[in-house]
Write a protein that holds these residues in place. Structure first.
Motif, PDB file in Angstrom:
ATOM      1  N   LEU A   5       0.819  -1.216   0.000  1.00  0.00           N
ATOM      2  CA  LEU A   5       0.000   0.000   0.000  1.00  0.00           C
ATOM      3  C   LEU A   5       0.854   1.268   0.000  1.00  0.00           C
ATOM      4  O   LEU A   5       0.419   2.318  -0.479  1.00  0.00           O
ATOM      5  N   ASN A   6       2.078   1.173   0.527  1.00  0.00           N
ATOM      6  CA  ASN A   6       2.928   2.359   0.685  1.00  0.00           C
ATOM      7  C   ASN A   6       3.882   2.614  -0.477  1.00  0.00           C
ATOM      8  O   ASN A   6       4.532   3.662  -0.505  1.00  0.00           O
ATOM      9  N   LEU A   7       3.985   1.688  -1.429  1.00  0.00           N
ATOM     10  CA  LEU A   7       5.054   1.785  -2.418  1.00  0.00           C
ATOM     11  C   LEU A   7       4.870   2.925  -3.416  1.00  0.00           C
ATOM     12  O   LEU A   7       5.847   3.401  -3.981  1.00  0.00           O
TER      13      LEU A   7
ATOM     14  N   ALA B  19      -2.911  -3.898  -3.980  1.00  0.00           N
ATOM     15  CA  ALA B  19      -2.508  -3.050  -2.856  1.00  0.00           C
ATOM     16  C   ALA B  19      -1.695  -1.848  -3.325  1.00  0.00           C
ATOM     17  O   ALA B  19      -1.911  -0.719  -2.855  1.00  0.00           O
ATOM     18  N   ILE B  20      -0.757  -2.059  -4.237  1.00  0.00           N
ATOM     19  CA  ILE B  20       0.038  -0.949  -4.768  1.00  0.00           C
ATOM     20  C   ILE B  20      -0.872   0.088  -5.426  1.00  0.00           C
ATOM     21  O   ILE B  20      -0.737   1.301  -5.217  1.00  0.00           O
ATOM     22  N   HIS B  21      -1.824  -0.402  -6.229  1.00  0.00           N
ATOM     23  CA  HIS B  21      -2.717   0.517  -6.923  1.00  0.00           C
ATOM     24  C   HIS B  21      -3.657   1.229  -5.960  1.00  0.00           C
ATOM     25  O   HIS B  21      -3.966   2.412  -6.151  1.00  0.00           O
TER      26      HIS B  21
ATOM     27  N   LEU C 106      -4.041   5.106  -5.687  1.00  0.00           N
ATOM     28  CA  LEU C 106      -5.309   5.650  -6.175  1.00  0.00           C
ATOM     29  C   LEU C 106      -5.932   6.662  -5.226  1.00  0.00           C
ATOM     30  O   LEU C 106      -6.366   7.741  -5.641  1.00  0.00           O
ATOM     31  N   PHE C 107      -5.992   6.356  -3.939  1.00  0.00           N
ATOM     32  CA  PHE C 107      -6.764   7.187  -3.017  1.00  0.00           C
ATOM     33  C   PHE C 107      -6.105   8.522  -2.659  1.00  0.00           C
ATOM     34  O   PHE C 107      -6.815   9.535  -2.547  1.00  0.00           O
TER      35      PHE C 107
ATOM     36  N   VAL D  29      -5.763  11.530 -12.028  1.00  0.00           N
ATOM     37  CA  VAL D  29      -4.666  10.645 -11.630  1.00  0.00           C
ATOM     38  C   VAL D  29      -5.227   9.394 -10.972  1.00  0.00           C
ATOM     39  O   VAL D  29      -4.797   8.265 -11.246  1.00  0.00           O
ATOM     40  N   SER D  30      -6.225   9.580 -10.118  1.00  0.00           N
ATOM     41  CA  SER D  30      -6.862   8.430  -9.483  1.00  0.00           C
ATOM     42  C   SER D  30      -7.561   7.550 -10.513  1.00  0.00           C
ATOM     43  O   SER D  30      -7.542   6.318 -10.404  1.00  0.00           O
ATOM     44  N   LEU D  31      -8.196   8.155 -11.511  1.00  0.00           N
ATOM     45  CA  LEU D  31      -8.836   7.375 -12.561  1.00  0.00           C
ATOM     46  C   LEU D  31      -7.808   6.569 -13.341  1.00  0.00           C
ATOM     47  O   LEU D  31      -8.049   5.399 -13.691  1.00  0.00           O
ATOM     48  N   MET D  32      -6.660   7.170 -13.617  1.00  0.00           N
ATOM     49  CA  MET D  32      -5.599   6.443 -14.313  1.00  0.00           C
ATOM     50  C   MET D  32      -5.149   5.239 -13.494  1.00  0.00           C
ATOM     51  O   MET D  32      -5.005   4.120 -14.021  1.00  0.00           O
ATOM     52  N   VAL D  33      -4.949   5.455 -12.201  1.00  0.00           N
ATOM     53  CA  VAL D  33      -4.520   4.358 -11.334  1.00  0.00           C
ATOM     54  C   VAL D  33      -5.608   3.297 -11.222  1.00  0.00           C
ATOM     55  O   VAL D  33      -5.338   2.098 -11.259  1.00  0.00           O
ATOM     56  N   GLY D  34      -6.871   3.747 -11.103  1.00  0.00           N
ATOM     57  CA  GLY D  34      -7.969   2.790 -11.029  1.00  0.00           C
ATOM     58  C   GLY D  34      -8.103   1.974 -12.293  1.00  0.00           C
ATOM     59  O   GLY D  34      -8.353   0.756 -12.234  1.00  0.00           O
TER      60      GLY D  34
END
Length: 434
Positions: free
Chosen positions: A34-36, A155-157, A161-162, A282-287
């Motif tokens: 989650l932290n990466l 987890a990375i995403h 994302l958030f 940016v969140s949409l890209m990650v999602g």
């Protein structure tokens, strides 16, 4: 003549490991993953706000975008040595402790230079975590590589994302310093979990080693003797051509991932979108990358030819860049395409375990590919901003930084399309690169 390969089949164990200790390891892997990317994506949407207070230019924004790659390059290469000295669990705990501490203290930074240094500390921890997690997955879950690679990817995403989704609203309510520092709780929790897991391994090691000697089995959960991880490559990893090709491919993918993390908000705000909307993109890209990446580990581990998978992602990048440049009002569509390209990061990370047969081989390949690849990617975010400063527009940035890197990645992906293992390549006769 290429060496013979051992194609990796997803979730096909040669020997099913014991389940003891794997539950805590699974939770610790998720918390660490989650932290990466969180260290990067929690800051990038706030750079405009921080820049107004500290007074830095587009070139400094590019430096912030390059800083993760410097950390990943340096510590990617040295992490395998740290792992040999401390052990993988202790290395994971150290990585999360540095990440959490860096996030806390950078929220109190009084100026640009201090913010850069303290962000570098947090990124040092993330760099260690990037390298240590693949071999930890190989060590604890050799029978579930596809499943655990998917878990790690989700987890990375999620960690990427958030933060950009809530960073600007949180900063408007509580201030940008709180918006940066609040995320440190996740890293400090992950550090505690890995410390507990390392303590368990040290406590159980004598009993597990004795059990292994009686049964003739090699422990698979990392709690056993030194040779539990396997022999690893037969010659230095830097002498293996496969490792260099994978590093170059990883570098080109990382080049674009961090260029977008750094500059996509600026590109969209410059085209008329609000800062909050740009952060949401940016969140949409990650999602989008998360959705595409759900199937990427399984496809990669089962693929006889990885080129079609990589080519599809590169096409997504190309379409996304062209769309943002030509029709930014349709940003959500182009950002989804960029998310398809960004999912290549999952593919290249999965290749590390797909192209190794031992935990030591995975650790050596992980360190080299991420270290050398991040070094290759260093110029991406900085060059993107520098060309903008020099030319007054984004055309050269799109053409050279984006287009050139995608072309190189396409060629390398075609050459490195067959999944030879690093151990087989290193053992090739005649000492020639494999």
């Amino acid at each position: 003549m290429r060496p013979s390969s051992v194609p990796a089949a997803a979730d096909r164990p040669s020997a099913r490991p014991r389940t003891r200790g794997r539950t805590l390891a699974l939770i610790a892997i998720v918390c660490a993953a989650l932290n990466l990317r969180l260290v990067v994506t929690s800051l990038s949407p706030l750079l405009a706000t921080v820049g107004e207070e500290f007074g830095f230019t587009a070139v400094v924004v590019g430096v912030f975008g390059t800083l993760p790659l410097i950390a990943f390059a340096v510590f990617g290469l040295v992490t395998p040595a740290i792992m040999r000295r401390l052990g993988p669990e202790a290395t994971a705990a150290l990585s999360m402790l540095l990440t959490g501490a860096g996030q806390v203290v950078r929220s109190f930074a009084p100026d640009t230079g201090t913010l850069l240094v303290l962000t570098g500390i947090a990124l040092t921890g993330a760099a260690l975590g990037n390298v240590v997690l693949p071999p930890l997955i190989k060590q604890y879950f050799p029978d579930r590589l596809a499943a655990l690679s998917t878990v790690q990817m989700v987890a990375i995403h999620a960690g990427a994302l958030f933060p950009p989704l809530v960073a600007v609203p949180l900063a408007e309510t509580m201030g940008w310093r709180f918006a940066l520092g609040a995320w440190s709780v996740l890293a400090l929790a992950a550090a505690l979990l890995w410390a507990l897991q390392g303590r368990r391994v040290r406590r159980d090691a004598p009993a597990v080693a004795a059990s292994g000697r009686r049964s003739g089995a090699v422990p698979a959960d990392g709690a056993g003797p030194e040779d539990a991880a396997g022999a690893g490559p037969a010659r230095p990893i830097w002498r293996v051509g496969t490792a260099w090709r994978m590093a170059l491919l990883f570098g080109m993918v990382t080049w674009n991932v961090f260029t977008l993390f750094t500059w996509l908000p600026a590109l969209l705000t410059g085209a008329g979108h609000s800062p909050a909307a740009a952060g949401a993109m940016v969140s949409l890209m990650v999602g989008s990358s998360l959705l595409f990446g759900l199937v990427a580990p399984t496809l990669t581990l089962r693929a006889v030819n990885t080129f079609p998978i990589v080519a599809l992602g590169l096409t997504g990048y190309a379409v996304g860049y062209l769309g943002v440049a030509a029709a930014p009002q349709l940003a959500p569509l182009w950002v989804v395409c960029l998310g398809l390209g960004t999912s290549l990061f999952v593919v290249t990370m999965t290749m590390i375990n797909a192209r190794s047969t031992t935990a030591r081989g995975s650790a050596a390949l992980s360190g080299f590919v991420q270290g050398a690849g991040s070094g290759i990617a260093l110029g991406g975010p900085l060059l993107f901003g520098l060309l903008r400063e020099l030319t007054g527009g984004w055309t050269a940035s799109y053409a050279l930084v984006a287009g050139g890197s995608l072309a190189v990645a396409f060629v390398v992906a075609h050459v490195e399309r067959t999944p030879w293992t690093i151990e087989a390549a290193a053992a090739a006769a005649g000492g020639r690169p494999g």
